[in-house]
Write an enzyme that holds these catalytic residues in place. Structure first.
Site, mmCIF file in Angstrom:
data_model
loop_
_atom_site.group_PDB
_atom_site.id
_atom_site.type_symbol
_atom_site.label_atom_id
_atom_site.label_comp_id
_atom_site.label_asym_id
_atom_site.label_seq_id
_atom_site.Cartn_x
_atom_site.Cartn_y
_atom_site.Cartn_z
ATOM 1 C CG HIS A 1 -5.484 -2.808 1.013
ATOM 2 N ND1 HIS A 1 -4.961 -2.430 -0.204
ATOM 3 C CD2 HIS A 1 -4.858 -2.023 1.940
ATOM 4 C CE1 HIS A 1 -4.067 -1.476 -0.020
ATOM 5 N NE2 HIS A 1 -3.971 -1.201 1.262
ATOM 6 C CB SER B 1 -0.956 -0.044 1.197
ATOM 7 O OG SER B 1 -1.984 0.906 1.076
ATOM 8 C CG ASP C 1 -7.368 -3.380 -2.210
ATOM 9 O OD1 ASP C 1 -7.993 -2.480 -1.612
ATOM 10 O OD2 ASP C 1 -6.138 -3.529 -2.111
#
Length: 283
Positions: A261, A151, A229
């Protein structure tokens, strides 16, 4: 000087936590975890893979939940887990939102006056931590380094790899990275807050999609993201922009059907990322 806080045996190696006073982070105390495989010794230095975690995380999330150690132990790779931001800087407003300030350093060097004394995560990761580890006499071969992350940390891994003029890292990989932060809410918030020049300043330094356009040399990049996600669906990640900009430049982009995620996603594909980097680190 780094102080050893704890050590845990894992897959024949040691996961060690250290703390030290960080000059890059304004003299604040900083923590990091370092996994040393059994192959590391006083006579054998091992390659280093650096893992950068995402928003709200610390140096512990990847170490505790990533699922990296079995494959890293088998390949003889050390893994460094830095924190995601300074802690306790006391800058007004730094703790107002979960996606900015503490836990959200974005792996850049701040130029906005209030953040510049503390928020220098680029220097912390690329220069300071290697210097601290070397000064501690730990058996790391800094001529063999690669980097990966998740991320916000995926953004960090891609940008630190692509922007390095010294070719510090041999390869980069990312799980659900923020690929085009200039064009998403997370990135715009970070850049306008940390950088005096805002988004325009970030364009040539901290956006992987912009950086890959200017990269003429071959790259070694692997990216995974999940089709379920929510942050991908919300337009925070924008992997399509990156892969379009990277056409013909040896980027492997994989859309993993049904994954989200979380660290369940990361741990599923963690061994493949370790094996990917081992191809470039294990001479």
């Amino acid at each position: 000087m780094a102080e050893l806080v704890s050590s845990n045996k894992v897959f024949g190696g040691d996961l060690r936590k250290y703390k030290f006073k960080s000059a890059a982070l304004g003299g604040l105390s900083a923590n990091f975890n370092l996994f040393l495989p059994s192959q590391a010794s006083t006579t054998t230095k091992v390659p280093l893979l650096t893992y950068l975690a995402g928003l709200t995380c610390t140096e512990d999330n990847g170490a505790q939940k990533g699922g990296f150690f079995e494959a890293a132990a088998a390949k003889g790779l050390a893994i460094l887990f830095p924190d995601t931001s300074p802690r306790g800087a006391g800058v007004p407003g730094e703790d107002d939102d979960w996606d900015f300030g503490t836990g959200a350093g974005f792996y850049l060097n701040a130029t906005a006056p209030s953040y510049a004394p503390y928020y220098n995560m680029q220097t912390h990761v690329t220069l300071e931590l290697p210097q601290i580890i070397e000064a501690a006499g730990l058996p790391i071969d800094f001529t063999r380094q690669s980097i990966f992350g998740h991320s916000m940390g995926g953004h960090g891994a891609l940008t630190l790899y692509l922007a390095s003029t010294t070719k510090q890292y041999r390869s980069a990989s990312a799980f659900a990275p923020i690929c085009n932060p200039m064009k998403c809410q997370w990135g715009q918030k970070a850049f306008t807050g940390y950088l005096q020049g805002g988004i325009e300043e970030a364009k040539t330094l901290y956006d992987a999609t912009e950086l890959i356009k200017r990269r003429n040399e071959p790259v070694n990049i692997l990216i995974d993201y999940g089709t379920s996600d929510n942050f991908y669906k919300q337009g925070q990640l924008l992997p399509e922009n990156f892969v379009a900009a990277a056409e013909g430049k040896n980027v492997s982009m994989r859309a993993q059907e049904g994954y989200d995620h979380s660290y369940y996603f990361i741990s599923t594909f963690a061994p493949e990322h370790i094996h990917f980097h081992a191809k470039f680190l294990c001479d």
